[in-house]
Design an enzyme around this catalytic site. Sequence first.
Site, PDB file in Angstrom:
ATOM      1  CG  ASP A 175      -2.108  -0.943   1.048  1.00 56.10           C
ATOM      2  OD1 ASP A 175      -2.193  -1.595  -0.013  1.00 56.10           O
ATOM      3  OD2 ASP A 175      -2.927  -1.041   1.975  1.00 56.10           O
ATOM      4  CG  ASP A 213      -1.568   8.986  22.993  1.00 62.73           C
ATOM      5  OD1 ASP A 213      -1.475   9.808  23.921  1.00 62.73           O
ATOM      6  OD2 ASP A 213      -1.336   7.771  23.138  1.00 62.73           O
ATOM      7  CE1 TYR A 216      -2.658   4.998  14.477  1.00 63.55           C
ATOM      8  CE2 TYR A 216      -1.586   6.859  13.415  1.00 63.55           C
ATOM      9  CZ  TYR A 216      -1.820   6.095  14.541  1.00 63.55           C
ATOM     10  OH  TYR A 216      -1.220   6.436  15.721  1.00 63.55           O
TER      11      TYR A 216
END
Length: 288
Positions: free
Chosen positions: A70, A174, A187
């Site tokens: 990817d 975060d 992600y």
Amino acid sequence: MNPPTSIGIIGKPHQELTRTTVLDLMRFLEARGIEYHLDRDTAETCEVDQWIAKNQLVKQVDLLISLGGDGTVLGVARLLVGQSTPILAVNLGRLGFLTEVKVDQIFEVLEEVLAGHYRVDHRMMLCAHVHRRGECFGSHTVLNDIVINKGALARIIELELMVNEQFVTQYRSDGLIVSTPTGSTAYNLAANGPIIHPSLTNMIITPICPHMLTNRSIVIPADGVHLSINVKSHSSDVMLTLDGQVGVGLQTDDIIHISKSDSVINMITHPNKNYYAILKEKMKWAEI
């Protein structure tokens, strides 16, 4: 669809499987009288003398074959911003949601493509403009995602989200992911975000390890929508990452403006698979 007459080949460099696959591809195309071009890294990997710079290569062909994972596709996609050249993505690695075609299927699929028997998916992209003290100092276009995250030593970062100039929330987390439907399996998925069909036109906003458990993913329309993310943290260790490949350091009060790009990426789909079959294969749902 019109069959391609000129093909560009961009592979993951310094890999033996890239070398052998490209050499086989060259023989396959030469036997059919199809013009082809390699970029410099691919040519060097295959010990071929002739090559064309990537930014010129994408302008001279009417099909690009991406060999790798990817990440290779994402690099090719950045080269194709503003162009309509389709990508045939071939997986030389392991898990890959963008690389639908396995390496042992490449010639079977390519025969169909050369005969004009193929379908193209149009994948939306996002555009990010980074502003500091009222001036834009960077513009980027991505296929997968735009991520704001903290460095290894930074504390929780604070980010303020506005949608069409309306305040939504302030995150203490975060980081924050803004993803396209194509990037929803990257992600975003690892951060417990939802899977969105790539034919849709949405933005997915997903916090990374939020301090408040009520901060969840939000799926919003992309057409006519403008996001503004203001960095409120006083840490110097905050990064903007674009498709996981380009990084920009952020400072307090930097504002990232995100909207749907006018560009799309055209992906040739596997002729014998649909998106759900690919999900089942990649997610190993058939083994459950």
